[in-house]
Motif scaffolding. Sequence first.
Motif, short mmCIF file in Angstrom:
data_model
loop_
_atom_site.label_atom_id
_atom_site.label_comp_id
_atom_site.label_asym_id
_atom_site.label_seq_id
_atom_site.Cartn_x
_atom_site.Cartn_y
_atom_site.Cartn_z
N PRO B 6 25.70 79.98 43.16
CA PRO B 6 24.38 80.27 42.59
C PRO B 6 24.34 81.63 41.92
O PRO B 6 23.71 81.80 40.87
CB PRO B 6 23.45 80.23 43.81
N LEU B 9 26.23 81.41 38.60
CA LEU B 9 25.45 80.65 37.63
C LEU B 9 24.24 81.46 37.16
O LEU B 9 23.87 81.41 35.98
CB LEU B 9 25.00 79.32 38.24
N PHE B 10 23.65 82.23 38.08
CA PHE B 10 22.53 83.07 37.67
C PHE B 10 22.98 84.09 36.64
O PHE B 10 22.27 84.36 35.67
CB PHE B 10 21.93 83.79 38.89
N CYS B 12 25.34 83.67 34.45
CA CYS B 12 25.43 82.96 33.17
C CYS B 12 24.06 82.87 32.51
O CYS B 12 23.91 83.10 31.31
CB CYS B 12 25.97 81.54 33.38
N ALA B 13 23.05 82.52 33.33
CA ALA B 13 21.72 82.35 32.76
C ALA B 13 21.16 83.67 32.27
O ALA B 13 20.36 83.71 31.33
CB ALA B 13 20.78 81.73 33.80
#
Lengths: 291, 287
Positions: B6, B9-10, B12-13
């Motif tokens: 997570p 991925l955060f 990346c966002a």
Amino acid sequence: MNIFLDANRKQIANRRKKDWMLHILFVAATSIGVLALCALIVDILIDGIARLQPDLFTNFPSRKADGSGMKSALVGTIYMLLIMAPISFIFGVGAAIFLEEYAKKGRITRMIQLNISTLAGVPSIVYGILGLTLFVRLLALDRSLIAGALTMTLLVLPIIIVSAQEAIRAVPKSRRDASFALGATKWQTVSRSVMPSALPGVLTGVILAMSRAIGETAPLVMIGALTYVAFLPEGLKDSFTVIPIQVYNWLSKPQLEFKELAASGIIVLLALLLLMNFSAILLRNKYQKNI
Amino acid sequence: MNKLMPILLFLCASVSVLTTIGIVVTLISETYQFFQKIPIFDFLFGTKWSPLIPPKSFGVLPLLSGTLMITFIACLVAIPLGLASAIYLSEYAPKRVRKVIKPILEVLAGVPTIVYGYFALSLVTPLIQSIFHSAGVFNALSAGIVVGIMIIPMVCSLSEDAMSSVPRSLRDGAYALGATRFEVALKIVVPAAFSGIVASAVLAFSRAIGETMIVTVAAGSTPNMTANPLESIQTMTAYIVQVSLGDTPHGTVEYGSIFAVGMTLFVITFLLNILAQYIARRFREEY
């Protein structure tokens, strides 16, 4: 009584006539777009087909139009795609997975989402300004292949994120539930159940984003992708050129021969785009059957 | 893995948020330095733009008027044609025709802008010159028309989305009262989809303002406050390209000017995009 009937009939006939005339008008308006596309293609083929010879692919650009080619531009475009594709895939798909699977529907998620749709509307030349400051000057990457690829990555990221989100959203909830029921963790579910079924849709989006990137000129002109490159880039920090910039370069010369070269460069560019879009459509069709 | 992913991925966002911050910080800091040397009043209200040839002057209005002229011509082409195509596709066209025409228009949207630039220079400009003999090789009309052709698909597909989300029952009601297709389109569908149509027009406007390669190739590079579309003009985007093609050293006023112009461009398109989103959300009819 008869007079009223006749008046009514006349009115209806008039309204029908109006409807018919506007129908014709709407068809004409729609066909202007189609005609413009045909005119564009025919115009380019007439101008450029004669120069579409092996020389074009094997020679470097030169000051003389005869024997001038676009080898460095073609190779530069392919290198740029090869660098961009994995980086933008990881960041774009990562962001999409986070937004769809992990993020709680709160203010931060909404803000990121709004931010992505705003970024999609920023003119591409503004990305060029960002790339010039951030990559070329601040990170001292100079006017290199990697600086160009990173700038283009930022440009296409919103497109990839949005299309990947759609693909992930299309995976039915039952798949996730089945995976959880077997005792899988969140990440196992996402990586082994959700992503494999979303992958074709994600790849379609990535290919379409890449085809957008190979047509973009403005940001790379800003970065300073040289217009006259008579060598192939060997490392990430070498200078480079791409097909649209080579076309722009030829187009800005006054001689007629260079205009023909520009047209043949455009034919190559459009053929490349067509190939990419076609493969994206094939992928999408396969995807629709599987879900 | 379950804890680490997570976070990754955060990150990346957050790249997209960092991009926005990067754009804003870059533009503001460089523009700030530019306005240390050139008074902001002179920039915003000056009527002469000659940053490269002395006596230098930095009044953005000629660039702004050039940009607006291109945008105006483009919208004059794209909005009626795009809207008419949308009405045809959503109200008149049989399914088979629609299935053929829609992808063709999508192709039109995917053509690189440099190709449109070529199209403007090699086909549209000669056509215009044969009608208006006073037209130059580079003129605003040719570039504007081609920018318009480029944004037709955008207007068309966004308006068509808005129109096809108007419920069938509204149309059926009108047909039951004896309305013709044109009356249904004009008096039922278009008013019901109006917010979506206006939003698509605003987005088209914003896209035309930010268009770069077509105007660079076909409109010329003469910052010119004129109302004559047959003359050569320069837009904000074309100026930015012109400067970055030369060897303008970092830190000079000319170098700073591309950031000031870029900032102007960014602020205008940003506001237009927000406006379009607001219109589409605020005035959406609920059924």
